[in-house]
Enzyme design. Structure first.
Site, mmCIF file in Angstrom:
data_model
loop_
_atom_site.group_PDB
_atom_site.id
_atom_site.type_symbol
_atom_site.label_atom_id
_atom_site.label_comp_id
_atom_site.label_asym_id
_atom_site.label_seq_id
_atom_site.Cartn_x
_atom_site.Cartn_y
_atom_site.Cartn_z
ATOM 1 N N ASN A 283 0.868 -1.167 0.000
ATOM 2 C CA ASN A 283 0.000 0.000 0.000
ATOM 3 C C ASN A 283 0.915 1.229 0.000
ATOM 4 O O ASN A 283 1.761 1.389 0.883
ATOM 5 C CB ASN A 283 -0.873 -0.027 1.259
ATOM 6 C CG ASN A 283 -1.774 1.193 1.334
ATOM 7 O OD1 ASN A 283 -1.328 2.333 1.151
ATOM 8 N ND2 ASN A 283 -3.023 0.962 1.595
ATOM 9 N N CYS A 344 -5.207 12.152 -12.230
ATOM 10 C CA CYS A 344 -6.090 11.918 -13.381
ATOM 11 C C CYS A 344 -7.539 12.221 -13.012
ATOM 12 O O CYS A 344 -8.464 11.792 -13.690
ATOM 13 C CB CYS A 344 -5.934 10.492 -13.907
ATOM 14 S SG CYS A 344 -6.215 9.255 -12.645
#
Ligand code: SAH
Length: 401
Positions: A283, A344
């Site tokens: 992670n 994005c």
């Protein structure tokens, strides 16, 4: 059917003055709340759009379920939609011939930005990957016209459809499996900026590559040096481009299948002079925290997380995520180090992103100089009057102190 009768068969949709004003400003969407009347219009049909007084505004594709009820395709009457589609596809292909270099993988059709709302087509060498996002593009005659034009013009070994079940549910379309529409090849290798990648349509995450980063990979490679960390590396797009310029490269992602492809990609590009890339399944937030507290230092860090703000509602939480990542990365960069940081999320504007970065730099006691402020590759065109077509931010900055 003679074309005139096709034209007269188009049903009319009336829109509100607000909807008409939006079109006048150059946008191509009309929201459901701005539809005044759409009686008897079938899902996914071609409609004639008029203002509340009945004045003709153009021809559009209608969705019965999306909040975006209308996507304009022309400000003129359209007599033969399949013929218009074929012509638009030909134009989209021709446009790429002028602006795409050094790759055999790029987006051939980008929905509204190519005046083909609801259609996305990516090329991976000899395989085309197609996505259909609206009721209108899903109609049989429309699909046939799309396939005919793509095969006639590009002669691909195969065409695959990538289905997002959520999109079909939102558009109330019957479920459909991803798979081949033409030919039988499902894997290939493609090249961008002289780096080779594997594409396997039916394995792994089935998402293909992030083609929108192609030009940013090359830009980042220009400034990369020393020890590099590619965070959210997916199949290794940035890491593979950085490796020839760096002494050591580590890629981090939480997806094991993505890292397996990354490793295959690394094998395709292995050279004696290029350091072997280390892939870590983790992670990113936890790993950056650990590394920061154990005083790890890097010369180049790439941050390319998934969209943290998928809707306006997530914006605040999303910005906290971006800030945390950037803050940690900035603390780990050596003086002269390079940060390549991306978002994005369409809902995060370029100025909001830069403000976040400035604030992260202040908190990290780092002074940043902007080297390049970039966006999506040119094969993902931005239509100036449709802001939603511009979504990717990629900032390259140098840590001076
Ligand atoms: N840089 C990549 C694209 C990244 S897409 C390229 O150029 O190809 C975002 C990636 O983030 C995905 O691969 C996804 O698996 C990964 N990801 C999502 N959440 C994550 C997390 N919390 N930690 C690490 N990776 C994560």
């Amino acid at each position: 059917m003679p074309s005139s009768s096709k034209l007269s068969a188009l049903l009319k949709v009336k829109i509100s003055p607000r909807g008409a004003a939006r079109l006048k400003a150059g946008h191509v969407w009309v929201y459901r709340s701005d539809i005044v009347s759409a009686g008897g219009v079938a899902p996914g049909s071609l409609v004639s759009v008029s203002d509340h007084r009945g004045k003709f505004l153009g021809t559009a594709l209608y969705s019965s379920s999306s909040q975006i009820a209308i996507r304009m395709i022309s400000d003129e009457p359209v007599r033969d939609f399949p013929a218009l589609l074929r012509q638009r596809i030909a134009h989209a292909i021709a446009y790429r011939e002028g602006i795409v270099h050094d790759t055999n993988a790029y987006r051939i059709i980008f929905s509204e930005a190519d005046f083909l709302p609801g259609l996305i087509v990516d090329r991976y060498n000899d395989i085309l990957s197609l996505q259909i996002l609206t009721q209108a593009m899903d109609a049989d005659a429309v699909r046939q016209a799309i396939l005919a034009q793509l095969t006639d013009q590009l002669h691909p070994a195969s065409i695959l459809e990538r289905v997002d079940p959520r999109v079909r549910e939102l558009e109330t379309l019957p479920p459909r499996a991803s798979g081949l529409l033409h030919g039988d090849r499902t894997s290939t290798t493609f090249t961008m900026n002289s780096i080779q990648f594997r594409y396997d349509a039916l394995e792994g995450q089935k998402t293909g590559a992030f083609l929108d980063q192609r030009e940013n990979y090359a830009a980042a490679a220009q400034y990369a040096h020393g020890e590099a960390l590619d965070v959210f590396c997916y199949q290794g797009g940035f890491a593979l481009h950085l490796a020839p310029r760096c002494s050591q490269v580590t890629g981090v992602d939480s997806s094991r299948p993505a890292l397996e492809v990354a490793d295959q990609n690394a094998a395709l590009n292995r050279r004696e002079s290029v350091p072997e890339i280390e892939w870590i399944e983790a992670n990113a937030f936890d790993l950056l925290k650990d590394y920061a507290t154990s005083n790890r230092r890097y010369d180049t860090i790439v941050l390319d997380p998934p969209a943290f703000a998928k809707s306006k509602r997530d914006l605040e939480a999303g910005m906290r995520g971006y800030k945390e990542l950037n803050l940690r990365a900035l603390k780990m960069l050596r003086p002269g180090g390079i940060l390549v940081t991306c978002s994005c999320s369409y809902h995060v504007s370029q100025s909001t992103f830069l403000e976040m970065l400035a604030s992260a730099a202040l908190d990290a006691h780092r002074t940043l100089r902007l080297v390049e402020v970039r966006g999506q590759a040119k094969d993902h065109p931005i239509l100036l009057s449709v802001p939603e077509t511009s979504y990717l931010k990629c900032v390259i900055a140098s840590v001076s102190l």
